[in-house]
Design a protein around this motif. Structure first.
Motif, PDB file in Angstrom:
ATOM      1  N   PRO A  34      60.334 -22.742  -2.251  1.00  0.00           N
ATOM      2  CA  PRO A  34      61.903 -23.065  -1.754  1.00  0.00           C
ATOM      3  C   PRO A  34      62.778 -23.100  -2.908  1.00  0.00           C
ATOM      4  O   PRO A  34      62.692 -23.430  -4.120  1.00  0.00           O
ATOM      5  CB  PRO A  34      61.424 -24.666  -1.384  1.00  0.00           C
ATOM      6  CG  PRO A  34      60.260 -24.645  -1.049  1.00  0.00           C
ATOM      7  CD  PRO A  34      59.352 -23.625  -2.076  1.00  0.00           C
ATOM      8  N   ASP A  35      64.070 -22.932  -2.612  1.00  0.00           N
ATOM      9  CA  ASP A  35      65.116 -22.793  -3.723  1.00  0.00           C
ATOM     10  C   ASP A  35      65.275 -23.960  -4.594  1.00  0.00           C
ATOM     11  O   ASP A  35      65.181 -23.972  -5.905  1.00  0.00           O
ATOM     12  CB  ASP A  35      66.516 -22.517  -3.092  1.00  0.00           C
ATOM     13  CG  ASP A  35      66.609 -21.307  -2.068  1.00  0.00           C
ATOM     14  OD1 ASP A  35      65.339 -20.563  -2.133  1.00  0.00           O
ATOM     15  OD2 ASP A  35      67.557 -21.152  -1.548  1.00  0.00           O
ATOM     16  N   ALA A  36      65.182 -25.113  -3.835  1.00  0.00           N
ATOM     17  CA  ALA A  36      65.372 -26.507  -4.813  1.00  0.00           C
ATOM     18  C   ALA A  36      64.222 -26.635  -5.874  1.00  0.00           C
ATOM     19  O   ALA A  36      64.501 -27.093  -6.767  1.00  0.00           O
ATOM     20  CB  ALA A  36      65.440 -27.571  -3.817  1.00  0.00           C
ATOM     21  N   VAL A  37      63.051 -26.297  -5.388  1.00  0.00           N
ATOM     22  CA  VAL A  37      61.961 -26.434  -6.396  1.00  0.00           C
ATOM     23  C   VAL A  37      62.118 -25.443  -7.392  1.00  0.00           C
ATOM     24  O   VAL A  37      61.827 -25.782  -8.621  1.00  0.00           O
ATOM     25  CB  VAL A  37      60.632 -26.011  -5.568  1.00  0.00           C
ATOM     26  CG1 VAL A  37      59.374 -25.764  -6.712  1.00  0.00           C
ATOM     27  CG2 VAL A  37      60.203 -26.970  -4.730  1.00  0.00           C
ATOM     28  N   ASN A  38      62.513 -24.112  -7.394  1.00  0.00           N
ATOM     29  CA  ASN A  38      62.798 -23.268  -8.421  1.00  0.00           C
ATOM     30  C   ASN A  38      63.694 -23.709  -9.245  1.00  0.00           C
ATOM     31  O   ASN A  38      63.709 -23.744 -10.504  1.00  0.00           O
ATOM     32  CB  ASN A  38      63.270 -21.950  -7.920  1.00  0.00           C
ATOM     33  CG  ASN A  38      61.887 -20.810  -7.724  1.00  0.00           C
ATOM     34  OD1 ASN A  38      60.685 -21.292  -8.159  1.00  0.00           O
ATOM     35  ND2 ASN A  38      62.344 -20.088  -6.855  1.00  0.00           N
ATOM     36  N   ALA A  39      64.922 -24.155  -8.786  1.00  0.00           N
ATOM     37  CA  ALA A  39      66.085 -24.638  -9.520  1.00  0.00           C
ATOM     38  C   ALA A  39      65.598 -26.060 -10.246  1.00  0.00           C
ATOM     39  O   ALA A  39      65.981 -26.080 -11.580  1.00  0.00           O
ATOM     40  CB  ALA A  39      67.126 -25.104  -8.528  1.00  0.00           C
ATOM     41  N   GLU A  40      64.823 -26.824  -9.913  1.00  0.00           N
ATOM     42  CA  GLU A  40      64.523 -28.069 -10.772  1.00  0.00           C
ATOM     43  C   GLU A  40      63.412 -27.709 -11.865  1.00  0.00           C
ATOM     44  O   GLU A  40      63.557 -28.243 -12.847  1.00  0.00           O
ATOM     45  CB  GLU A  40      63.739 -29.085  -9.640  1.00  0.00           C
ATOM     46  CG  GLU A  40      63.681 -30.370 -10.305  1.00  0.00           C
ATOM     47  CD  GLU A  40      63.252 -31.481  -9.489  1.00  0.00           C
ATOM     48  OE1 GLU A  40      62.654 -32.459 -10.093  1.00  0.00           O
ATOM     49  OE2 GLU A  40      63.254 -31.419  -8.351  1.00  0.00           O
ATOM     50  N   VAL A  41      62.442 -26.765 -11.311  1.00  0.00           N
ATOM     51  CA  VAL A  41      61.629 -26.371 -12.413  1.00  0.00           C
ATOM     52  C   VAL A  41      62.169 -25.823 -13.579  1.00  0.00           C
ATOM     53  O   VAL A  41      61.929 -25.890 -14.508  1.00  0.00           O
ATOM     54  CB  VAL A  41      60.432 -25.361 -11.688  1.00  0.00           C
ATOM     55  CG1 VAL A  41      59.668 -24.843 -12.783  1.00  0.00           C
ATOM     56  CG2 VAL A  41      59.801 -26.256 -10.901  1.00  0.00           C
ATOM     57  N   ALA A  42      63.396 -24.786 -13.137  1.00  0.00           N
ATOM     58  CA  ALA A  42      63.800 -23.941 -14.327  1.00  0.00           C
ATOM     59  C   ALA A  42      64.789 -25.034 -14.956  1.00  0.00           C
ATOM     60  O   ALA A  42      64.611 -24.777 -16.404  1.00  0.00           O
ATOM     61  CB  ALA A  42      64.675 -23.064 -13.595  1.00  0.00           C
ATOM     62  N   ALA A  43      65.204 -26.070 -14.645  1.00  0.00           N
ATOM     63  CA  ALA A  43      66.003 -27.011 -15.163  1.00  0.00           C
ATOM     64  C   ALA A  43      65.244 -27.851 -16.333  1.00  0.00           C
ATOM     65  O   ALA A  43      65.693 -28.039 -17.555  1.00  0.00           O
ATOM     66  CB  ALA A  43      66.787 -27.957 -14.198  1.00  0.00           C
ATOM     67  N   ARG A  44      64.117 -27.927 -15.755  1.00  0.00           N
ATOM     68  CA  ARG A  44      63.338 -28.996 -16.445  1.00  0.00           C
ATOM     69  C   ARG A  44      62.599 -28.157 -17.850  1.00  0.00           C
ATOM     70  O   ARG A  44      62.758 -28.557 -18.861  1.00  0.00           O
ATOM     71  CB  ARG A  44      61.992 -29.557 -15.471  1.00  0.00           C
ATOM     72  CG  ARG A  44      62.199 -30.509 -14.751  1.00  0.00           C
ATOM     73  CD  ARG A  44      60.834 -30.955 -14.011  1.00  0.00           C
ATOM     74  NE  ARG A  44      61.120 -32.045 -13.040  1.00  0.00           N
ATOM     75  CZ  ARG A  44      60.213 -32.843 -12.765  1.00  0.00           C
ATOM     76  NH1 ARG A  44      58.944 -32.911 -13.649  1.00  0.00           N
ATOM     77  NH2 ARG A  44      60.444 -33.863 -11.786  1.00  0.00           N
TER      78      ARG A  44
END
Length: 269
Positions: free
Chosen positions: A138-148
């Motif tokens: 899911p998009d939101a998962v990738n975005a949060e993982v990349a930010a972390r």
């Protein structure tokens, strides 16, 4: 040396070999069928471990995924970050491969849709780690993982496949973006040339001003070659290799992957 942390998909693939791909509305006979472990995340994790990197996989499987986890463990992948779901099946894919080694793939998301960035909490991300992402989550998962990962100083490697133009915002956080030539055209100028790593099949690959040639081969099956490239590149970076060394090793690994059927083969587990 750092670790390769793959946050991604696990699929159980059904590979069908055909003389040629069917046209719309046409039925063709398969020459054979095989069930193999797949999913871009699983493929890349297996490749990273094979390339000698300490590799951790973060993802999700259903009750039918126990064999896949044993398979990854047998290859040296840490699967302690994988969520086990009891109410949904492991992701699945149907892969059709013709006599030229060209493939088409249909994917069912399954448990991959349950992956959450919070699964990273126990991993203590740090500088030197390489966090690898694909577009099967899911998009939101990738975005949060990349930010972390970016906040902790880890290298963020993203393979934006299967391509979705609406999901390119996350690429701003990437240190490496791996795409094929078609995806590079679709990507345009969203990322800088220094970040962009382009695979070109038999022509090898290029990354910024660097390039690596591919050996001459007769491909049997191109399924998983891009994942083998990405996983190997991540592993070499985590091990401290230069960009040129990483690129050359990744091209060689991807070429070798084209000489066998399927992205992976089950280990004896």
């Amino acid at each position: 040396m750092g670790r390769v942390i793959v946050v991604g998909s696990l699929n159980i693939d059904t590979v069908l070999r055909v003389v040629r791909h069917p046209r719309p509305g046409e039925t063709v006979h398969a020459l054979g069928a095989q069930s193999v472990p797949g999913g871009k995340g699983g493929n890349q994790a297996a490749a990273a471990a094979d390339a000698g990197a300490e590799t951790v996989f973060v993802g999700a499987v259903g009750d039918d995924g126990a064999r896949y986890l044993r398979h990854l463990q047998a290859g040296g992948v840490d699967v302690s970050g994988v969520q086990r779901c009891t109410d949904i099946g492991t992701g699945a894919a149907s892969v059709v491969v013709d006599d030229r080694g060209e493939n088409s793939i249909i994917v069912v998301e399954g448990a991959n849709g349950r992956v959450r960035a919070a699964q990273l909490d126990a991993l203590d991300l740090r500088e030197g780690d390489v966090v690898s992402l694909q577009f099967e989550l899911p998009d939101a998962v990738n975005a949060e993982v990349a930010a972390r990962a970016s906040r902790r100083g880890a290298t963020v490697l993203i393979n934006p496949s299967p391509w979705r133009e609406s999901r390119t915002d996350v690429l701003a956080l990437a240190d490496v973006v791996i795409v094929n030539e078609i995806e590079a055209e679709q990507l345009g100028d969203v990322v800088s040339a220094d970040v962009l790593c382009i695979t070109a099949g038999g022509a090898g690959a290029r990354w910024g001003g660097l390039s690596a040639a591919a050996p001459r081969i007769e491909p049997v099956d191109t399924t998983g070659a891009g994942d083998r490239f990405a996983g190997t590149l991540a592993a070499m970076l985590a091990r401290g290799s230069t960009r040129q060394e990483a690129l050359e090793h990744a091209v060689a690994a991807a070429s070798e992957a084209c000489l066998r059927h399927g992205a992976q083969q089950w280990r004896s587990v």
